[in-house]
Design a protein around this motif. Structure first.
Motif, PDB file in Angstrom:
ATOM      1  N   GLY A   8       0.767  -1.245   0.000  1.00  0.00           N
ATOM      2  CA  GLY A   8       0.000   0.000   0.000  1.00  0.00           C
ATOM      3  C   GLY A   8       0.786   1.276   0.000  1.00  0.00           C
ATOM      4  N   GLY A   9       2.105   1.200  -0.131  1.00  0.00           N
ATOM      5  CA  GLY A   9       2.923   2.408  -0.069  1.00  0.00           C
ATOM      6  C   GLY A   9       3.238   2.984  -1.436  1.00  0.00           C
ATOM      7  N   TYR A  10       3.883   4.149  -1.429  1.00  0.00           N
ATOM      8  CA  TYR A  10       4.406   4.757  -2.645  1.00  0.00           C
ATOM      9  C   TYR A  10       5.832   4.230  -2.782  1.00  0.00           C
ATOM     10  N   VAL A  11       6.001   3.192  -3.609  1.00  0.00           N
ATOM     11  CA  VAL A  11       7.267   2.470  -3.696  1.00  0.00           C
ATOM     12  C   VAL A  11       8.185   3.149  -4.715  1.00  0.00           C
ATOM     13  N   VAL A  12       9.370   3.515  -4.258  1.00  0.00           N
ATOM     14  CA  VAL A  12      10.375   4.141  -5.120  1.00  0.00           C
ATOM     15  C   VAL A  12      11.545   3.161  -5.238  1.00  0.00           C
ATOM     16  N   PRO A  13      11.529   2.302  -6.260  1.00  0.00           N
ATOM     17  CA  PRO A  13      12.563   1.263  -6.353  1.00  0.00           C
ATOM     18  C   PRO A  13      13.928   1.792  -6.748  1.00  0.00           C
ATOM     19  N   ILE A  14      14.016   3.041  -7.186  1.00  0.00           N
ATOM     20  CA  ILE A  14      15.236   3.707  -7.673  1.00  0.00           C
ATOM     21  C   ILE A  14      15.591   3.224  -9.078  1.00  0.00           C
ATOM     22  N   ASP A  15      15.783   1.936  -9.242  1.00  0.00           N
ATOM     23  CA  ASP A  15      16.116   1.392 -10.548  1.00  0.00           C
ATOM     24  C   ASP A  15      14.821   1.006 -11.272  1.00  0.00           C
ATOM     25  N   GLY A  16      13.949   1.976 -11.454  1.00  0.00           N
ATOM     26  CA  GLY A  16      12.638   1.749 -12.054  1.00  0.00           C
ATOM     27  C   GLY A  16      11.678   2.846 -11.650  1.00  0.00           C
ATOM     28  N   ASP A  17      10.516   2.879 -12.290  1.00  0.00           N
ATOM     29  CA  ASP A  17       9.550   3.940 -12.017  1.00  0.00           C
ATOM     30  C   ASP A  17       8.855   3.736 -10.671  1.00  0.00           C
ATOM     31  N   SER A  54       2.958   6.103   3.211  1.00  0.00           N
ATOM     32  CA  SER A  54       4.416   6.132   3.353  1.00  0.00           C
ATOM     33  C   SER A  54       5.103   6.033   2.003  1.00  0.00           C
ATOM     34  N   TRP A  55       6.308   6.590   1.936  1.00  0.00           N
ATOM     35  CA  TRP A  55       7.211   6.330   0.820  1.00  0.00           C
ATOM     36  C   TRP A  55       8.064   5.126   1.205  1.00  0.00           C
ATOM     37  N   VAL A  56       8.269   4.211   0.262  1.00  0.00           N
ATOM     38  CA  VAL A  56       9.033   2.984   0.512  1.00  0.00           C
ATOM     39  C   VAL A  56      10.259   2.998  -0.400  1.00  0.00           C
ATOM     40  N   LEU A  57      11.433   3.016   0.204  1.00  0.00           N
ATOM     41  CA  LEU A  57      12.683   3.116  -0.553  1.00  0.00           C
ATOM     42  C   LEU A  57      13.688   2.070  -0.089  1.00  0.00           C
ATOM     43  N   PRO A  58      14.697   1.805  -0.930  1.00  0.00           N
ATOM     44  CA  PRO A  58      15.810   0.990  -0.431  1.00  0.00           C
ATOM     45  C   PRO A  58      16.555   1.748   0.652  1.00  0.00           C
ATOM     46  N   GLY A  59      17.196   1.007   1.546  1.00  0.00           N
ATOM     47  CA  GLY A  59      18.015   1.654   2.554  1.00  0.00           C
ATOM     48  C   GLY A  59      19.116   2.472   1.920  1.00  0.00           C
ATOM     49  N   PHE A  60      19.444   3.595   2.557  1.00  0.00           N
ATOM     50  CA  PHE A  60      20.510   4.451   2.049  1.00  0.00           C
ATOM     51  C   PHE A  60      21.882   3.836   2.340  1.00  0.00           C
ATOM     52  N   ILE A  61      22.853   4.261   1.548  1.00  0.00           N
ATOM     53  CA  ILE A  61      24.236   3.782   1.652  1.00  0.00           C
ATOM     54  C   ILE A  61      25.147   4.979   1.879  1.00  0.00           C
ATOM     55  N   ASP A  62      25.944   4.936   2.935  1.00  0.00           N
ATOM     56  CA  ASP A  62      27.018   5.915   3.081  1.00  0.00           C
ATOM     57  C   ASP A  62      28.296   5.230   2.643  1.00  0.00           C
ATOM     58  N   ALA A  63      28.836   5.662   1.517  1.00  0.00           N
ATOM     59  CA  ALA A  63      29.961   4.973   0.889  1.00  0.00           C
ATOM     60  C   ALA A  63      31.318   5.376   1.450  1.00  0.00           C
ATOM     61  N   HIS A  64      31.336   6.278   2.416  1.00  0.00           N
ATOM     62  CA  HIS A  64      32.614   6.688   3.010  1.00  0.00           C
ATOM     63  C   HIS A  64      32.353   7.144   4.439  1.00  0.00           C
ATOM     64  N   ALA A  65      32.585   6.257   5.390  1.00  0.00           N
ATOM     65  CA  ALA A  65      32.363   6.616   6.794  1.00  0.00           C
ATOM     66  C   ALA A  65      33.378   5.898   7.666  1.00  0.00           C
ATOM     67  N   HIS A  66      33.500   6.388   8.887  1.00  0.00           N
ATOM     68  CA  HIS A  66      34.416   5.788   9.862  1.00  0.00           C
ATOM     69  C   HIS A  66      33.612   5.265  11.062  1.00  0.00           C
ATOM     70  N   LEU A  67      32.407   4.853  10.772  1.00  0.00           N
ATOM     71  CA  LEU A  67      31.489   4.343  11.787  1.00  0.00           C
ATOM     72  C   LEU A  67      32.117   3.165  12.520  1.00  0.00           C
ATOM     73  N   GLY A  68      32.159   3.250  13.839  1.00  0.00           N
ATOM     74  CA  GLY A  68      32.679   2.150  14.641  1.00  0.00           C
ATOM     75  C   GLY A  68      34.178   2.115  14.795  1.00  0.00           C
ATOM     76  N   VAL A  69      34.932   2.748  13.875  1.00  0.00           N
ATOM     77  CA  VAL A  69      36.382   2.837  14.060  1.00  0.00           C
ATOM     78  C   VAL A  69      36.793   4.191  14.627  1.00  0.00           C
ATOM     79  N   HIS A  70      35.910   5.180  14.501  1.00  0.00           N
ATOM     80  CA  HIS A  70      36.109   6.473  15.154  1.00  0.00           C
ATOM     81  C   HIS A  70      34.843   6.750  15.949  1.00  0.00           C
ATOM     82  N   GLU A  71      34.833   6.265  17.183  1.00  0.00           N
ATOM     83  CA  GLU A  71      33.628   6.320  17.999  1.00  0.00           C
ATOM     84  C   GLU A  71      33.440   7.718  18.577  1.00  0.00           C
ATOM     85  N   GLU A  72      32.225   8.215  18.462  1.00  0.00           N
ATOM     86  CA  GLU A  72      31.934   9.560  18.950  1.00  0.00           C
ATOM     87  C   GLU A  72      32.017   9.625  20.478  1.00  0.00           C
ATOM     88  N   GLY A  73      32.672  10.664  20.969  1.00  0.00           N
ATOM     89  CA  GLY A  73      32.718  10.910  22.401  1.00  0.00           C
ATOM     90  C   GLY A  73      33.637   9.993  23.181  1.00  0.00           C
TER      91      GLY A  73
END
Length: 405
Positions: A8-17, A54-73
């Protein structure tokens, strides 16, 4: 795992209409069908998830991060980003420094980010190997989906400052480029000697550093080049053409100044971070107009937070502000999904809503490029890992529940 049908959502597959009144069918952690509610055959025992409004999308990708190797605080104790004791750190692996319980993983879910390519830092000319992980799981055994992605390298201010302050090579841009040339030349010679020994059936001493760079030269790993200034970007292109490896520009702050060159060479750019201070000389030309200029020139772009430089949940806000400054909305969404997947060879796992890909699906309260909307539910490999509690006004993640168990 029980079959799920997001309906029932507004599906945005990205690789398609886009599909108004769409269904995403999930089995065993994979997407098995995407289409209109009428076209997808939903098993009787499937769990139905109502995505109406709702809008339904694929999960986003951060292609350059230091998550978990540079812990905040966490200060120095939680910072494993740079092993700044060897200019050629190709043997170092980001995987060995990631804390999956860092708070940034919760933040990622709240921003609809389900996949991250975690990278070493830019203190060394060659920083080490990157890895593709999901933003939910109890350990790296659960979270890794692409163990061998790329090798991180750096040109410009950072490595010349780090080693110049030690009175060691490299202390100039000339020295940094020389380190890379020497490393690749040695790796090429090493690969030839190794292959000859194997053909002759003779023993051969394995060198972990040369092995990694030999894989770059063979096209098995991408070369993630940290670079800001336009002249350094040109050096990155020149080096890649000398040695024939697959170059991906990371940061690319002044890429808009030579967008035609990048487009002509078909070199993709992981752009960002886009709204942070101009903290050093080489980022003085940072602008939110970069994304639009590069895209219009024909450069494939992805957008990054460089977390923790910018909190990872702000990834979509950078895309939204780039739209405000000239990037078209379709490319903005692609820069968070299919583009980073394609430029790092991950599109057989993530990046779009398509049968056969990982069931990383995010429900949004509306268009994610409208900053007033939020991620309301997040599924990773079909598992419901995050939801926004409207009554309490807070996000609830399975990651946090694991830690508090």
């Amino acid at each position: 795992m029980r079959t799920k049908a997001i309906v029932g959502g507004y599906v945005v597959p990205i690789d398609g209409d886009p599909i108004d009144g769409g269904t995403v069918l999930i089995e065993d952690g994979k997407i098995v069908a995407v289409g209109t509610d009428a076209d997808v055959d939903i098993p009787e025992d499937a769990e139905l998830i109502d995505a109406s409004g709702s809008w339904v999308l694929p999960g986003f990708i951060d292609a350059h991060a230091h998550l978990g190797v540079h812990e905040e605080g966490e200060g120095w104790a939680g910072n494993d980003t740079n092993e700044m004791t060897d200019p050629n750190g190709a043997r170092f692996r980001a995987l060995d420094g990631i804390d999956p319980y860092e708070s940034g993983f919760d933040d990622a879910l709240s921003g609809g980010v389900t996949s991250v390519v975690i990278k070493p830092g830019s203190g060394n000319p060659i920083g080490g190997q990157t890895i593709g992980v999901k933003t939910w799981g109890r350990s790296m055994f659960d979270m890794v989906f692409a163990e061998h992605v790329s090798v991180k390298s750096a040109l410009g201010e950072n490595p010349k400052r780090v080693y110049g302050d030690k009175g060691k090579t490299p202390s100039t841009r000339l020295g940094v480029a020389a380190i890379l040339r020497e490393a690749f030349t040695k790796a090429r010679n090493y690969a030839a000697q190794r292959d000859h020994a194997q053909n002759e059936g003779k023993p051969f001493d394995v060198d972990l550093t040369h092995e990694v760079l030999a894989k770059v030269l063979a096209g098995e790993l991408y070369w993630d080049q940290h670079v800001h200034r336009a002249d350094d970007i040109a050096t990155a292109i020149r080096l890649s053409e000398e040695f024939g490896y697959k170059l991906v520009i990371n940061h690319g702050t002044e890429g808009h100044l030579i967008a035609d060159l990048l487009a002509d060479r078909d070199v993709p750019v992981i752009l960002g971070p886009l709204f942070t201070t101009k903290s050093k000389v080489e980022v003085r030309n940072r602008t939110l107009r970069s994304a639009g200029i590069l895209a219009r020139a024909g450069v494939k772009i992805a957008i990054t937070t460089d977390h923790p430089v910018i909190p990872i949940n702000f990834l979509v806000y950078q895309a939204a502000l780039s739209v405000k400054d000239g990037l078209d909305p379709e490319t903005a969404l692609r820069s968070l999904t299919i583009n980073p997947a394609e430029m790092l060879g991950l599109d057989d796992h993530v990046g779009s809503l398509k049968p056969g890909l990982d069931a990383d699906v995010v429900l949004w309260s509306g268009d994610p490029l409208d900053v007033m909307n939020r991620a309301t539910r997040v599924f990773i490999r079909g598992v419901d890992v995050y939801h926004f509690d409207e009554a309490k006004g807070v996000g609830v993640s399975a990651q946090r529940q694991y830690r508090e168990a």
